[in-house]
Design an enzyme around this catalytic site. Sequence first.
Site, PDB file in Angstrom:
ATOM      1  N   ASN A 220      71.278  44.611  34.696  1.00  0.00           N
ATOM      2  CA  ASN A 220      70.156  43.652  34.815  1.00  0.00           C
ATOM      3  C   ASN A 220      69.003  44.208  35.668  1.00  0.00           C
ATOM      4  O   ASN A 220      68.415  43.491  36.481  1.00  0.00           O
ATOM      5  CB  ASN A 220      70.650  42.309  35.361  1.00  0.00           C
ATOM      6  CG  ASN A 220      71.508  41.555  34.352  1.00  0.00           C
ATOM      7  OD1 ASN A 220      72.728  41.529  34.468  1.00  0.00           O
ATOM      8  ND2 ASN A 220      70.891  40.983  33.323  1.00  0.00           N
TER       9      ASN A 220
ATOM     10  N   LYS B  76      68.211  39.379  21.315  1.00  0.00           N
ATOM     11  CA  LYS B  76      68.291  37.949  21.649  1.00  0.00           C
ATOM     12  C   LYS B  76      66.996  37.321  21.156  1.00  0.00           C
ATOM     13  O   LYS B  76      65.904  37.668  21.638  1.00  0.00           O
ATOM     14  CB  LYS B  76      68.401  37.747  23.158  1.00  0.00           C
ATOM     15  CG  LYS B  76      69.653  38.350  23.789  1.00  0.00           C
ATOM     16  CD  LYS B  76      69.665  38.148  25.289  1.00  0.00           C
ATOM     17  CE  LYS B  76      70.873  38.850  25.910  1.00  0.00           C
ATOM     18  NZ  LYS B  76      70.854  38.813  27.378  1.00  0.00           N
TER      19      LYS B  76
ATOM     20  N   ASP C  61      76.343  46.113  32.458  1.00  0.00           N
ATOM     21  CA  ASP C  61      74.977  45.582  32.451  1.00  0.00           C
ATOM     22  C   ASP C  61      74.480  45.491  33.886  1.00  0.00           C
ATOM     23  O   ASP C  61      75.074  44.792  34.704  1.00  0.00           O
ATOM     24  CB  ASP C  61      74.977  44.195  31.798  1.00  0.00           C
ATOM     25  CG  ASP C  61      73.578  43.614  31.627  1.00  0.00           C
ATOM     26  OD1 ASP C  61      72.595  44.258  32.055  1.00  0.00           O
ATOM     27  OD2 ASP C  61      73.472  42.513  31.053  1.00  0.00           O
TER      28      ASP C  61
ATOM     29  N   LYS D 103      79.266  43.115  34.597  1.00  0.00           N
ATOM     30  CA  LYS D 103      77.998  43.110  35.312  1.00  0.00           C
ATOM     31  C   LYS D 103      78.141  44.058  36.498  1.00  0.00           C
ATOM     32  O   LYS D 103      79.163  44.007  37.209  1.00  0.00           O
ATOM     33  CB  LYS D 103      77.667  41.693  35.788  1.00  0.00           C
ATOM     34  CG  LYS D 103      77.369  40.722  34.644  1.00  0.00           C
ATOM     35  CD  LYS D 103      76.017  41.019  33.992  1.00  0.00           C
ATOM     36  CE  LYS D 103      75.612  39.909  33.029  1.00  0.00           C
ATOM     37  NZ  LYS D 103      74.274  40.160  32.438  1.00  0.00           N
TER      38      LYS D 103
HETATM   39 MG    MG Z   1      71.713  41.893  29.726  1.00  0.00          MG
END
Ligand code: MG
Length: 369
Positions: free
Chosen positions: A190, A262, A188, A162
Amino acid sequence: MRVEALELRRLRLPLVVPFTAAHGTTAVRDVVLVRARTDGPDGWGECGAQHEPTYTAEHTAGAFAVLRDHLAPRLLGRALAGDDVVAALDDVRGHPMAKAALEQAVLDARLRRDGTSLAAWLGAARTAVPAGVAVGVMGDLDRLLQAVDAYVGAGYRRLKLKIAPGWDVAPVEAVRAHVGAGVELAVDANGAYRRDDVDHLRALDAYDLQLLEQPLPPDDLVGAALATARLVTPVGLDESVGSVGEAETALALRACDVVVLKAARVGGLVAARRVHDLCVAAGVGLCPGGLLETGVGRAAALAVAALPGVRLTGDLSASDRYVARDVTAPLRLAEGGVLAVPDGPGLGVDLDLEAVEELTVELVELVAG
Ligand code: MG
């Protein structure tokens, strides 16, 4: 299946270690599970919404309310096959994760009745998927490298770091130097960067990253297209793709090289299969992803991850990496750093009803009239 009753449960599962991404820290997984009581077997579904509305707009308390007041009442007493649930809720705008939970529960009941696994029903091509792990923002390089050693030692083949402004190039450089070329690395953000940051993010091109996930905010698909054109590192979209329509828009704009698939985020399993097919037709890669699921949601995520077009390793982990006590038997890492795709009827996992009861903090049961 006639939907006789829908049980909505809010559970609190303490995490083994708190997890930090650009959008906040999670210490307890606050999650909604749905149990569909039918004229056949019961089925279970999980809502992917997180405690706060900082990943996408949905959040646990809001999802619980919309399920109780608007979505579940629309299904009670109806005869449904599972794959028609989201269409039956079409007059309610948005709330893809809440709708996906109901679809999963009714579909699980039907597939358990039929003796078919969710993976087989979806068209899964694999019986196991390589596991990866998401490593939170730690703010300390020594702690980060210790965590990396533990995950590589445990058998994970792919690490996703992250990142956030102030925690990006330095940790990536340190981890790449530490693990060498043999471990797949992804990052990632976000949605934590802006278009002006794309030149800064180009520094990441030096580290042979598998993926830069969601660099820009979810609604900036034009910016995502600019980033995709400017960066050598493949750009992935996660939060930006909240429906089949948004996937079509992203593909039309060439706003990504990869879509993180997802089911909860795109509005269910039927929608996930459609997004999968669109990406395959467009030559866009697919990477599986997780949402700090319990064993219920993780079983469904593994079935989606086994679809033929999902070729990249994502961050599906063994469940004991996240929670000390799960609502199913733990999904463990197998030989070779893989997770087996459940192949029993429906979700292919059995609920530990004692754990469900003990972890439940709120329960509503809606019964057909
Ligand atoms: Mg993600």
